[in-house]
Design a protein around this motif. Structure first.
Motif, PDB file in Angstrom:
ATOM      1  N   TYR A  77       0.842  -1.197   0.000  1.00 41.30           N
ATOM      2  CA  TYR A  77       0.000   0.000   0.000  1.00 41.30           C
ATOM      3  C   TYR A  77       0.877   1.246   0.000  1.00 41.30           C
ATOM      4  O   TYR A  77       1.828   1.336   0.784  1.00 41.30           O
ATOM      5  N   TYR A  78       0.583   2.178  -0.902  1.00 40.26           N
ATOM      6  CA  TYR A  78       1.277   3.468  -0.915  1.00 40.26           C
ATOM      7  C   TYR A  78       0.284   4.540  -0.481  1.00 40.26           C
ATOM      8  O   TYR A  78      -0.784   4.674  -1.078  1.00 40.26           O
ATOM      9  N   ASP A  79       0.670   5.302   0.528  1.00 41.96           N
ATOM     10  CA  ASP A  79      -0.156   6.435   0.948  1.00 41.96           C
ATOM     11  C   ASP A  79      -0.010   7.544  -0.096  1.00 41.96           C
ATOM     12  O   ASP A  79       1.102   8.034  -0.325  1.00 41.96           O
ATOM     13  N   PRO A  80      -1.108   7.935  -0.759  1.00 46.44           N
ATOM     14  CA  PRO A  80      -0.975   8.920  -1.851  1.00 46.44           C
ATOM     15  C   PRO A  80      -0.420  10.269  -1.387  1.00 46.44           C
ATOM     16  O   PRO A  80       0.037  11.062  -2.210  1.00 46.44           O
ATOM     17  N   LYS A  81      -0.440  10.529  -0.080  1.00 48.67           N
ATOM     18  CA  LYS A  81       0.066  11.823   0.409  1.00 48.67           C
ATOM     19  C   LYS A  81       1.593  11.819   0.585  1.00 48.67           C
ATOM     20  O   LYS A  81       2.191  12.864   0.793  1.00 48.67           O
ATOM     21  N   LEU A  82       2.210  10.641   0.519  1.00 49.46           N
ATOM     22  CA  LEU A  82       3.641  10.549   0.823  1.00 49.46           C
ATOM     23  C   LEU A  82       4.496  10.423  -0.438  1.00 49.46           C
ATOM     24  O   LEU A  82       4.024   9.970  -1.477  1.00 49.46           O
ATOM     25  N   THR A  83       5.758  10.835  -0.315  1.00 47.10           N
ATOM     26  CA  THR A  83       6.733  10.630  -1.390  1.00 47.10           C
ATOM     27  C   THR A  83       7.538   9.375  -1.066  1.00 47.10           C
ATOM     28  O   THR A  83       8.180   9.296  -0.012  1.00 47.10           O
ATOM     29  N   TYR A  84       7.479   8.406  -1.971  1.00 47.64           N
ATOM     30  CA  TYR A  84       8.132   7.117  -1.734  1.00 47.64           C
ATOM     31  C   TYR A  84       9.452   7.024  -2.462  1.00 47.64           C
ATOM     32  O   TYR A  84       9.537   7.330  -3.650  1.00 47.64           O
ATOM     33  N   ARG A  85      10.472   6.582  -1.732  1.00 41.91           N
ATOM     34  CA  ARG A  85      11.692   6.126  -2.388  1.00 41.91           C
ATOM     35  C   ARG A  85      11.571   4.608  -2.497  1.00 41.91           C
ATOM     36  O   ARG A  85      11.405   3.918  -1.485  1.00 41.91           O
ATOM     37  N   ILE A  86      11.653   4.102  -3.733  1.00 45.04           N
ATOM     38  CA  ILE A  86      11.491   2.674  -3.976  1.00 45.04           C
ATOM     39  C   ILE A  86      12.846   2.100  -4.373  1.00 45.04           C
ATOM     40  O   ILE A  86      13.594   2.711  -5.142  1.00 45.04           O
ATOM     41  N   ARG A  87      13.139   0.938  -3.809  1.00 45.94           N
ATOM     42  CA  ARG A  87      14.415   0.287  -4.122  1.00 45.94           C
ATOM     43  C   ARG A  87      14.132  -1.104  -4.672  1.00 45.94           C
ATOM     44  O   ARG A  87      13.151  -1.744  -4.285  1.00 45.94           O
ATOM     45  N   VAL A  88      15.000  -1.571  -5.561  1.00 50.14           N
ATOM     46  CA  VAL A  88      14.845  -2.927  -6.076  1.00 50.14           C
ATOM     47  C   VAL A  88      16.222  -3.575  -6.184  1.00 50.14           C
ATOM     48  O   VAL A  88      17.205  -2.920  -6.537  1.00 50.14           O
ATOM     49  N   ALA A  89      16.270  -4.861  -5.810  1.00 51.59           N
ATOM     50  CA  ALA A  89      17.525  -5.618  -5.872  1.00 51.59           C
ATOM     51  C   ALA A  89      17.258  -6.953  -6.555  1.00 51.59           C
ATOM     52  O   ALA A  89      16.226  -7.583  -6.314  1.00 51.59           O
ATOM     53  N   ASN A  90      18.175  -7.374  -7.426  1.00 49.72           N
ATOM     54  CA  ASN A  90      18.096  -8.724  -7.992  1.00 49.72           C
ATOM     55  C   ASN A  90      18.880  -9.655  -7.074  1.00 49.72           C
ATOM     56  O   ASN A  90      20.106  -9.645  -7.054  1.00 49.72           O
TER      57      ASN A  90
END
Ligand SMILES: [Cu+2]
Length: 685
Positions: A341-354
């Motif tokens: 769930y992403y709160d639409p009011k917040l700025t998300y930093r998203i990370r991805v790792a293989n």
């Protein structure tokens, strides 16, 4: 012997239950120890109070005998005791314990009800960082104590297959590790398995002044034997921040579940990024329905050139079911896909790792753009894209923007099946997870834009030249030339050697792990090895260890990698990051090209990272500055290729690291006669 230690063993729900007689029990302990390629019968001891006291005395006696034989120190260094010791300095020390007893009880209750789901880590929650917590500790260096208890869990219904997993603290995948720049991580590991060693490596970290604890088995350290404990001490440098991961660096073990994400926070990094208030990581891997050591024994057989085992599925943060009926269950199906769930009011930093074993994937979120800002701890000029290619071992972080407003979207990790040696029609290469901006939502339609364009199938990564390091200048030779102080030409091949076995080669050298020792241990204690490696020879090959010896602090070294193999290889260097001066899907690079083909080099602000994929019949030029003393393997991160020997080792500044302090525990772990699946595999004729 700590009481809780016994209780945990006694209650261990990961083992099948059956009653055994005291005689069976005695045999079991006398034959305790490694067993080659054969998992012993799991036995649970059900003891009444009247024999418990006698049993404890007997066990202590056996442990005493065992310690005398092996030098192991299992009796007085349980994880619980260590935990108590480290809590003595609460001002600058924080422990992150896990409630193992509660997990065990939950699993037992579930099994009684024929329901097995709580072996899953709740990654939607656990892989979310509590930013305020870490930011409150900025510039207040602390010890961060993490406790890992390693066991097998048997016959779990894990993502469409009944299989055994090897897990941390009873759950799959492993928990998020976090620290701030300047902290010291203490990773307390208790190997509760009877049949396998284990060793932990934090991928991408520099281990300043302590590469003894880098964790690469038989290179930096000997692995923790069955029943053993060890504490890895991992100093985090002031300039270390960003997106990392950890995994077992023992044989193929991480494919069975021993891995997880790492996030390092820093005010220096925050100062260079758009302000953000939420931070979440996804780990993505290819997944096999069989144990990795079983697959390794099928891979490393004569006349099996380049036929890596084909994955059966892919997972996002430990979960994905390929069965289509699971995907239509918006809420009840959450156990079968990762839903965040992403709160639409917040700025998300998203990370991805293989965190996989073989295949790269293309990561995207439907109807979102990604603004890449960080690559493996390197801040970059923001790069807008709709997807990012991630090879094994690589990491990215980005901010996301919706192009269309809906309540939910699919995340896709589209695995690149063009890299496979043979296809698997059961493998759905489009692996999915959910992002929702409403807490309730209906399952969205897939809007994935990727299509196979019918062109030549290719196993390629992201163009590295799209990634520009922020505020950086390539280190150049003082004499003004493009040449480094020193270069090493590395030709990559796979070919048949003795017994028609196919191995991976850097030049004419293929790696084999040193049995019951480590390269670092030998360099310190074995006069013959030390003298050989420590002469002025820049390249040496001793006991199957291909060493590149650099003993001048600050020297600039280029690796000229020409890939003569038809597969991609994601190369990773421990303890360093390199400047990717060139990375091309065709052609070669030879030393004369510094003058004749300077256009093949990117000398402005190319990407600096610790893992890069080199294309089939392509080349790469990687530049490093020798400034971190220690022993650092450089290897392809495809798990099968490590075991096939595609690995060499940097011996950096031996005159410095050989004077650093190591612990007695580190030195004493070598000499244990552990089973080596690699050696078992090569015995097949
Ligand atoms: Cu490889």
């Amino acid at each position: 012997m700590d009481h809780e230690y016994v209780e945990l063993n006694d209650l261990n729900p990961f083992e099948d239950t059956h009653e055994i007689s005291p005689t069976d029990h005695e045999d079991d302990f006398e034959s305790a120890g490694p067993k080659k390629n054969k998992r012993p019968l799991r036995k649970r001891l059900t003891l009444t109070g009247s024999i418990l006291g006698g049993f404890l005395l007997f066990l202590l006696f056996l442990l005493f005998l065992k310690n005398k034989e092996t030098g192991l120190n299992t009796a007085d260094t349980t994880v619980n005791q260590k935990k108590q010791n480290y809590q003595l300095s609460p001002a600058d020390s924080v422990s992150y314990s896990f409630d193992e007893k509660s997990i065990i009880e939950t699993i037992q209750n579930e099994r009684a009800n024929n329901d097995r789901t709580s072996w899953r880590l709740d990654t939607a929650n656990n892989y979310t960082s509590n930013l305020n917590y870490w930011r409150n500790d900025y510039n207040k260096p602390k010890e961060r104590h993490y406790f890992f208890n390693i066991t097998h869990i048997l016959k779990v219904d894990a993502n469409n297959a009944i299989r055994n997993l090897t897990v941390i603290n009873g759950q799959y995948p492993g928990p998020l590790l976090e620290a701030n720049s300047g902290d010291t991580i203490f990773l307390h590991v208790f190997n509760q398995m009877e049949d396998e060693p284990v060793s932990f490596h934090l991928h991408g970290l520099f281990y300043p002044n302590n590469t003894f604890d880098d964790g690469a088995s038989s290179i930096n350290i000997c692995p923790i034997p069955p029943g053993g404990t060890y504490t890895y001490r991992i100093p985090v440098g002031e300039n270390e921040y960003g997106t990392y991961w950890y995994h077992s660096h023992w044989s193929t073990q991480y494919a069975d579940g021993v891995y997880g994400p790492v996030i390092l926070h820093s005010p220096k990094e925050d100062a260079n990024l758009t302000a953000y208030d939420a931070d979440r990581i996804y780990v993505v891997n290819d997944y096999y329905y069989e144990d990795a050591d079983t697959l390794l024994n099928k891979y490393l057989i004569p006349d099996n050139e380049n036929s890596e085992p084909t994955p059966d599925a892919g997972l996002i943060s430990g979960t994905y079911s390929q069965a289509s009926n699971y995907l239509t269950l918006a809420d009840n199906g959450t156990a079968y896909k990762t839903a965040t769930y992403y709160d639409p009011k917040l700025t998300y930093r998203i990370r991805v790792a293989n965190v996989g074993f073989f295949l790269p994937f293309k990561f995207s979120i439907d109807e979102h753009t990604l603004s890449l800002v960080e690559v493996e701890g390197t801040l970059i000029e923001p790069f807008e894209t709709s997807y990012v290619d991630v090879s094994v071992g690589e990491r990215y972080s980005f901010f996301v923007n919706r192009t269309v407003e809906r309540e939910a979207y699919w995340i896709h990790a589209r695995f690149n099946t063009f890299c496979l040696a043979s296809s698997n029609s059961d493998f759905s290469s489009d692996v999915m997870a959910i992002v929702s901006y409403n807490k309730t939502y209906s399952v969205p339609e897939s809007k994935e834009t990727w299509r196979y364009d019918g062109g030549t199938p290719k196993c390629l990564d992201f163009p590295q030249s799209d990634l520009r390091t922020l505020n950086a200048q390539v280190p150049m030779n003082k004499n003004g030339s493009n040449r480094p102080d020193s270069y090493v030409e590395l030709d990559v091949t796979f070919f048949n050697g003795a017994y028609q076995m196919t191995y991976g080669y850097f030049n004419e050298y293929t790696w084999k792990p040193m049995p019951n020792s480590s390269t670092m241990h030998e360099l310190l204690f074995n006069e013959n090895f030390k003298n050989d490696a420590y002469k002025s020879n820049q390249q040496t090959f001793t006991n199957n260890q291909y060493l590149l010896n650099f003993d001048t602090r600050g020297m600039i070294v280029d690796l000229l990698i020409n890939n003569f193999d038809d597969g991609s290889h994601p190369f990773h260097l421990h303890g360093y990051k390199f400047w990717v001066l060139a990375n091309s899907e065709s052609g070669s690079f030879y030393p004369s090209f510094y003058e004749s083909h300077p256009e093949r080099l990117d000398l402005t602000n190319p990407i600096i990272r610790d893992t890069v994929s080199v294309a089939p019949f392509g080349f790469a030029v990687l530049r490093v500055i020798i400034d971190n003393p220690g022993i650092f393997p450089f290897h392809c991160h495809i798990g099968w290729h490590i075991e096939a020997g595609l690995l060499l080792t940097f011996n950096a500044l031996q005159s410095e690291w050989s004077r650093q302090k190591y612990s007695n525990e580190w030195a004493n772990m070598c000499g244990y006669d552990f089973a080596d699946p690699y050696l078992v595999a090569t015995e097949i004729n």
